[in-house]
Design a protein around this motif. Structure first.
Motif, PDB file in Angstrom:
ATOM      1  N   VAL A 129      36.926  -7.839  37.085  1.00  0.00           N
ATOM      2  CA  VAL A 129      36.798  -7.569  35.710  1.00  0.00           C
ATOM      3  C   VAL A 129      37.362  -6.068  35.271  1.00  0.00           C
ATOM      4  CG1 VAL A 129      35.256  -7.414  33.483  1.00  0.00           C
ATOM      5  CG2 VAL A 129      34.734  -8.983  35.133  1.00  0.00           C
ATOM      6  N   ALA A 130      38.313  -5.699  34.264  1.00  0.00           N
ATOM      7  CA  ALA A 130      38.589  -4.485  34.223  1.00  0.00           C
ATOM      8  C   ALA A 130      37.200  -3.688  33.614  1.00  0.00           C
ATOM      9  CB  ALA A 130      39.391  -4.591  32.980  1.00  0.00           C
ATOM     10  N   ASP A 132      36.931  -1.164  31.668  1.00  0.00           N
ATOM     11  CA  ASP A 132      37.035  -1.048  30.312  1.00  0.00           C
ATOM     12  C   ASP A 132      36.649  -2.103  29.462  1.00  0.00           C
ATOM     13  OD1 ASP A 132      39.247  -1.636  30.916  1.00  0.00           O
ATOM     14  OD2 ASP A 132      40.581  -0.305  29.817  1.00  0.00           O
ATOM     15  N   SER A 133      36.614  -3.217  30.159  1.00  0.00           N
ATOM     16  CA  SER A 133      36.332  -4.552  28.961  1.00  0.00           C
ATOM     17  C   SER A 133      34.819  -4.941  29.315  1.00  0.00           C
ATOM     18  CB  SER A 133      37.214  -5.587  29.575  1.00  0.00           C
ATOM     19  OG  SER A 133      36.973  -6.134  30.767  1.00  0.00           O
ATOM     20  N   LYS A 139      28.289  -1.545  31.860  1.00  0.00           N
ATOM     21  CA  LYS A 139      28.890  -0.225  32.251  1.00  0.00           C
ATOM     22  C   LYS A 139      27.878   0.616  32.370  1.00  0.00           C
ATOM     23  CE  LYS A 139      32.658   2.771  31.558  1.00  0.00           C
ATOM     24  NZ  LYS A 139      33.999   2.891  30.574  1.00  0.00           N
TER      25      LYS A 139
END
Length: 192
Positions: A129-130, A132-133, A139
């Motif tokens: 998964v990115a 920043d997403s 996060k």
């Protein structure tokens, strides 16, 4: 048999010769201490061996295999899951006594590992998964667990079609490690 001085000593008396102490019963305390220490060391070695064996058995043993080694039911699932993906490889492992097969894929530039049982049923999917997403709570939770380390790669862990955790690879002072949080960003009771 004549014991000389030892015969005349009261039972609480002792004679010290150099660093060897002999009590009123004629026992050599140093050799008695060494026997006890050796017995303790043997016991410690046995316990260490047992603990290492148990921890090794608990860790999944992964073995790289070829596609031709997959059972037909697993092959069918791999064919369906790998449409539009690049297959990087296959592995077989026994985890918690259960035989699993894993297909390592690249999908649209990110990694996706699909774990199946011997009947081809998907038991777990780890998909990159990115960073920043990610939801902010996830996060923040991963970064809190990573401390001063840098999050380098994050994967969602899906079981029974539901995200059960996020796992991040962390780089701290040149050393790699991994941290996990739940889908809500909170610490897990156990790793997935």
């Amino acid at each position: 048999m004549h014991y000389g001085v030892l015969e005349k000593l009261p039972t609480s008396a002792s004679i010290k010769v150099g660093c060897v102490s002999v009590d009123g019963y004629g026992r050599n305390h140093v050799s008695h201490m060494f026997r006890k220490a050796n017995k303790a060391m043997r016991t410690l070695r046995v316990l260490t061996l047992v603990a290492l064996t148990a921890s090794t058995m608990a860790i999944a043993q992964e073995k790289k295999i070829r596609r031709s080694d997959l059972p037909p039911a697993v092959e069918k699932t791999v064919a369906a899951e790998s449409k539009g993906a690049t297959i990087r490889g296959f592995a077989q492992e026994t985890e918690d006594g259960q035989l699993r097969y894993e297909a390592e894929l690249m999908v649209n530039g990110h990694s996706k590992d699909v774990a199946m049982d011997a009947t081809g049923v998907i038991v777990e999917v780890e998909e990159q998964v990115a960073i920043d997403s990610l939801p902010a709570a996830v996060k923040d939770g991963l970064q809190a667990k990573a401390g001063k380390g840098k999050l380098t790669k994050v994967e969602s862990i899906v079981k029974h079609d539901k995200i059960v955790a996020y796992e991040a690879q962390v780089m701290t002072d040149g050393k790699k490690s991994e941290v996990q949080v739940g889908p809500d960003g909170k610490p897990l009771d156990h790793e997935e």
